[in-house]
Scaffold this motif. Structure first.
Motif, PDB file in Angstrom:
ATOM      1  N   GLY A  48      46.554 116.831  64.336  1.00  0.00           N
ATOM      2  CA  GLY A  48      47.994 116.666  64.170  1.00  0.00           C
ATOM      3  C   GLY A  48      48.712 116.045  65.349  1.00  0.00           C
ATOM      4  N   LEU A  49      47.981 115.708  66.415  1.00  0.00           N
ATOM      5  CA  LEU A  49      48.630 115.080  67.568  1.00  0.00           C
ATOM      6  C   LEU A  49      49.009 113.636  67.249  1.00  0.00           C
ATOM      7  N   ARG A  50      50.207 113.242  67.646  1.00  0.00           N
ATOM      8  CA  ARG A  50      50.694 111.890  67.370  1.00  0.00           C
ATOM      9  C   ARG A  50      51.525 111.394  68.555  1.00  0.00           C
TER      10      ARG A  50
ATOM     11  N   LEU B 205      37.100  89.611  66.712  1.00  0.00           N
ATOM     12  CA  LEU B 205      36.886  90.596  65.654  1.00  0.00           C
ATOM     13  C   LEU B 205      38.019  91.603  65.699  1.00  0.00           C
ATOM     14  N   ARG B 206      38.752  91.716  64.592  1.00  0.00           N
ATOM     15  CA  ARG B 206      39.881  92.637  64.514  1.00  0.00           C
ATOM     16  C   ARG B 206      39.718  93.552  63.295  1.00  0.00           C
ATOM     17  N   PRO B 207      39.238  94.756  63.501  1.00  0.00           N
ATOM     18  CA  PRO B 207      39.143  95.686  62.379  1.00  0.00           C
ATOM     19  C   PRO B 207      40.512  96.291  62.052  1.00  0.00           C
ATOM     20  N   ALA B 208      40.784  96.456  60.783  1.00  0.00           N
ATOM     21  CA  ALA B 208      41.988  97.151  60.315  1.00  0.00           C
ATOM     22  C   ALA B 208      41.517  98.323  59.472  1.00  0.00           C
ATOM     23  N   ILE B 209      41.470  99.489  60.085  1.00  0.00           N
ATOM     24  CA  ILE B 209      40.960 100.694  59.435  1.00  0.00           C
ATOM     25  C   ILE B 209      42.089 101.709  59.334  1.00  0.00           C
ATOM     26  N   LEU B 210      42.276 102.261  58.155  1.00  0.00           N
ATOM     27  CA  LEU B 210      43.307 103.272  57.963  1.00  0.00           C
ATOM     28  C   LEU B 210      42.677 104.653  58.035  1.00  0.00           C
ATOM     29  N   TYR B 211      43.021 105.393  59.089  1.00  0.00           N
ATOM     30  CA  TYR B 211      42.548 106.773  59.190  1.00  0.00           C
ATOM     31  C   TYR B 211      43.255 107.606  58.125  1.00  0.00           C
ATOM     32  N   PRO B 212      42.527 108.474  57.423  1.00  0.00           N
ATOM     33  CA  PRO B 212      43.148 109.258  56.342  1.00  0.00           C
ATOM     34  C   PRO B 212      44.395 110.006  56.790  1.00  0.00           C
ATOM     35  N   GLU B 213      44.392 110.492  58.036  1.00  0.00           N
ATOM     36  CA  GLU B 213      45.524 111.264  58.534  1.00  0.00           C
ATOM     37  C   GLU B 213      46.788 110.420  58.700  1.00  0.00           C
TER      38      GLU B 213
END
Length: 353
Positions: A326-328, A102-110
């Motif tokens: 804002g941490l990346r 199972l591989r989810p591909a979810i785009l976080y809004p940030e």
């Protein structure tokens, strides 16, 4: 909760260390977690000569779940194929019968602006790719390199049995039932008889799930549609090789392969959990790797193997808050954004857990 921890190679030890810190925090909160450590991949070859030694197999067999970092590196490329680190990963999947990936591909809004596609194409993206993991051309026999008519010939066998297709189809339909009730099955039936059988059986299984809308798509079209209109998909199901390629493509829609976890499950939901990225030996030991996919893999472990939704949700919410702050790490940072290292990102997740 007995966990086998296999950090592996490259950045594996760094990212797994941050995931273990999260597990230890949950243990301090009362979850009965037991951790045991083993070797897999290149580090196992260095220590034992084998990428999946018997001691690691015993450890993984006795555990309820396995947390894995990454395997491989250029220093092992010249080894005989049976000794290469990747054989360790294939072996543990096969030996433990971990057939459902199972591989989810979810785009976080940030992170929407970190994607290579336009914002309106990927905003709100949430796809689950269900990949069959123990069959197909990666395991099919015969295989090898021969001399024929004085020339070298390489050959592999793409093969699927009815039972293999049936069980992964049921996993995919059940997953679709819990989401938007849409399932797209990916094949190459216009060329490959093996995948004609795949389509035939998936179509038959669909009769057991009348509440799920089933569609079929050729793999080359699916690859194009993932970058053209990815939000048309909810759950995708496909074979081992196609799933390997399409899930990596889908990962880049989300901004970074460093954000995506995965689960590989057997029939009883015992699972191996790992980030889908590789060992990244070029940044190993430099405190640059993104540990979030590995930490999210822990959340998947708590959800799928241990049915501990509360803890899984806590981890996911902590990561959302870290991103919102804002941490990346370097792989998901936009120009002029402050960048933190592997350990600092782990610190941030723990502080919000």
């Amino acid at each position: 909760m007995k966990l086998a921890v296999l950090a592996g190679d490259g950045i594996g030890p760094e990212i797994v260390a941050q995931a273990v810190r999260v597990l230890e925090a949950l243990k301090a909160d009362g979850l009965p977690i037991e951790l045991e450590y083993g070797l897999i991949g290149g580090c196992a070859v260095d220590a034992t000569g084998e990428p999946y030694p018997e001691a690691t197999h015993r450890l993984a067999s006795q555990a309820d779940a396995i947390l894995l970092g990454a395997v491989g590196g250029p220093k092992y490329d010249a080894l005989p194929r049976h000794q290469r680190p990747e054989r360790g990963l294939l072996s543990i999947r096969k030996e433990l019968n971990l057939f459902a990936n199972l591989r989810p591909a979810i785009l976080y809004p940030e992170l929407a602006s970190a994607s290579s596609l336009k914002y309106d194409v990927v905003a709100g993206l949430d796809i689950l790719i269900v990949r069959e993991l123990t069959g197909d051309i990666y395991f099919g026999e015969p295989r090898g390199i021969d001399i024929r008519d004085g020339h070298r010939v390489g050959f592999n066998t793409m093969i699927y049995s009815e039972s293999e297709i049936l069980r992964i189809a049921h996993v995919a339909f059940q997953a679709a039932r819990k989401r938007q009730k849409k399932l797209c099955s990916i094949d190459k039936m216009n060329v490959l008889e093996c995948t004609q059988l795949w389509r035939d059986i998936v179509t038959e299984v669909a009769k057991d799930y009348p509440d799920v809308t089933i569609s079929h798509m050729l793999v080359d079209n699916a690859a194009m549609q993932l970058v053209r209109n990815p939000k048309q998909f909810d759950v995708m199901v496909t074979g081992n090789m196609f799933g390997d390629i399409l899930s990596d493509e889908a990962s880049m829609l989300t901004g970074s392969i460093g954000m995506l976890p995965s689960a590989s499950l057997d029939q009883n939901n015992k699972g191996l959990y790992e980030p889908i990225h590789g060992s990244a030996p070029d940044i190993a030991g430099k405190d640059l790797a993104n540990p979030l996919a590995t930490i999210l893999s822990v959340a998947m472990m708590l959800r799928y193997t241990f049915n501990h939704e509360e803890s899984a949700y806590r981890i996911e919410q902590a990561i959302r808050k870290v991103l919102a702050s804002g941490l990346r790490t370097k792989d998901i940072a936009e120009p002029n954004m402050p960048v933190v290292g592997t350990k600092a990102m782990g610190d941030a997740v723990l502080s919000l857990l």
